[in-house]
Design a protein around this motif. Structure first.
Motif, mmCIF file in Angstrom:
data_model
loop_
_atom_site.group_PDB
_atom_site.id
_atom_site.type_symbol
_atom_site.label_atom_id
_atom_site.label_comp_id
_atom_site.label_asym_id
_atom_site.label_seq_id
_atom_site.Cartn_x
_atom_site.Cartn_y
_atom_site.Cartn_z
ATOM 1 N N HIS A 51 28.415 38.366 51.428
ATOM 2 C CA HIS A 51 29.219 38.081 50.249
ATOM 3 C C HIS A 51 30.699 38.233 50.561
ATOM 4 N N LEU A 52 31.502 37.391 49.940
ATOM 5 C CA LEU A 52 32.950 37.516 49.965
ATOM 6 C C LEU A 52 33.444 37.414 48.530
ATOM 7 N N VAL A 53 34.336 38.309 48.144
ATOM 8 C CA VAL A 53 34.866 38.323 46.785
ATOM 9 C C VAL A 53 36.379 38.450 46.847
ATOM 10 N N GLU A 54 37.057 37.445 46.290
ATOM 11 C CA GLU A 54 38.515 37.462 46.247
ATOM 12 C C GLU A 54 39.006 38.170 44.981
ATOM 13 N N SER A 55 40.159 38.797 45.084
ATOM 14 C CA SER A 55 40.796 39.414 43.932
ATOM 15 C C SER A 55 42.292 39.453 44.169
ATOM 16 N N GLY A 56 43.040 39.725 43.086
ATOM 17 C CA GLY A 56 44.482 39.878 43.202
ATOM 18 C C GLY A 56 45.289 38.697 42.723
ATOM 19 N N GLY A 57 44.634 37.633 42.326
ATOM 20 C CA GLY A 57 45.373 36.491 41.818
ATOM 21 C C GLY A 57 45.949 36.760 40.442
ATOM 22 N N GLY A 58 46.796 35.842 39.990
ATOM 23 C CA GLY A 58 47.391 35.998 38.669
ATOM 24 C C GLY A 58 48.601 35.121 38.497
ATOM 25 N N LEU A 59 49.374 35.417 37.476
ATOM 26 C CA LEU A 59 50.590 34.678 37.157
ATOM 27 C C LEU A 59 51.790 35.432 37.714
ATOM 28 N N VAL A 60 52.638 34.727 38.428
ATOM 29 C CA VAL A 60 53.828 35.345 39.007
ATOM 30 C C VAL A 60 54.984 34.353 38.914
ATOM 31 N N GLN A 61 56.178 34.880 38.787
ATOM 32 C CA GLN A 61 57.368 34.021 38.714
ATOM 33 C C GLN A 61 57.757 33.532 40.105
ATOM 34 N N PRO A 62 58.432 32.409 40.187
ATOM 35 C CA PRO A 62 58.934 31.945 41.484
ATOM 36 C C PRO A 62 59.783 33.030 42.151
ATOM 37 N N GLY A 63 59.564 33.196 43.441
ATOM 38 C CA GLY A 63 60.249 34.246 44.187
ATOM 39 C C GLY A 63 59.509 35.563 44.204
ATOM 40 N N GLY A 64 58.454 35.665 43.421
ATOM 41 C CA GLY A 64 57.691 36.894 43.344
ATOM 42 C C GLY A 64 56.665 37.031 44.460
ATOM 43 N N SER A 65 55.889 38.098 44.358
ATOM 44 C CA SER A 65 54.910 38.414 45.399
ATOM 45 C C SER A 65 53.556 38.750 44.784
ATOM 46 N N LEU A 66 52.528 38.515 45.572
ATOM 47 C CA LEU A 66 51.176 38.918 45.230
ATOM 48 C C LEU A 66 50.459 39.318 46.504
ATOM 49 N N ARG A 67 49.469 40.169 46.357
ATOM 50 C CA ARG A 67 48.578 40.482 47.477
ATOM 51 C C ARG A 67 47.157 40.139 47.076
#
Length: 125
Positions: free
Chosen positions: A3-19
């Motif tokens: 199994h593989l499960v992704e997480s951490g996505g969402g809404l972010v403003q331009p120039g922002g960061s996510l992991r």
């Protein structure tokens, strides 16, 4: 069962960061290359980054210098650190796994056998 499960996505403003995180189970992560892919609305899926079982990374030109892939085999997790996000990074992001082949020293964006369900990333003001 693998199994593989992704997480951490969402809404972010331009120039922002996510992991993003790709949690894995059912197999020994040490033996596998992991890839991150994305698919934007109306577009084909594309490879973003991959990392070999020995932690050698590869990046698509579109994310070079902004995204960093890493892995923590002890935690059975692969990460995609995304900085300076742009609207064109908006997509559903998927992680995928393929058993590492010792015929090749680098990972590619082809022939992945196992896929997660994806996590959406929206870059918008």
């Amino acid at each position: 069962q693998l199994h593989l499960v992704e997480s951490g996505g969402g809404l972010v403003q331009p120039g922002g960061s996510l992991r993003l995180s790709c949690g894995t189970s059912g197999f020994t992560l040490d033996d596998f290359d992991i890839g991150w892919f994305r698919q934007a609305p109306g577009k084909e899926r594309e490879g973003v980054s991959c990392i070999t079982s020995s932690s050698l990374p590869e990046y698509a030109d579109s994310v070079m210098g902004r995204f960093t892939i890493s892995r923590d085999n002890a935690k059975n997790t692969v990460y995609l650190h995304m900085n300076n996000l742009k609207s064109e990074d908006t997509a559903v992001y998927y992680c995928a796994a393929v058993r590492h082949s010792f015929l090749f020293s680098r990972c590619t964006f082809s022939d992945y056998d196992y896929w997660g369900q994806g996590t959406p990333v929206t870059v918008s003001s």
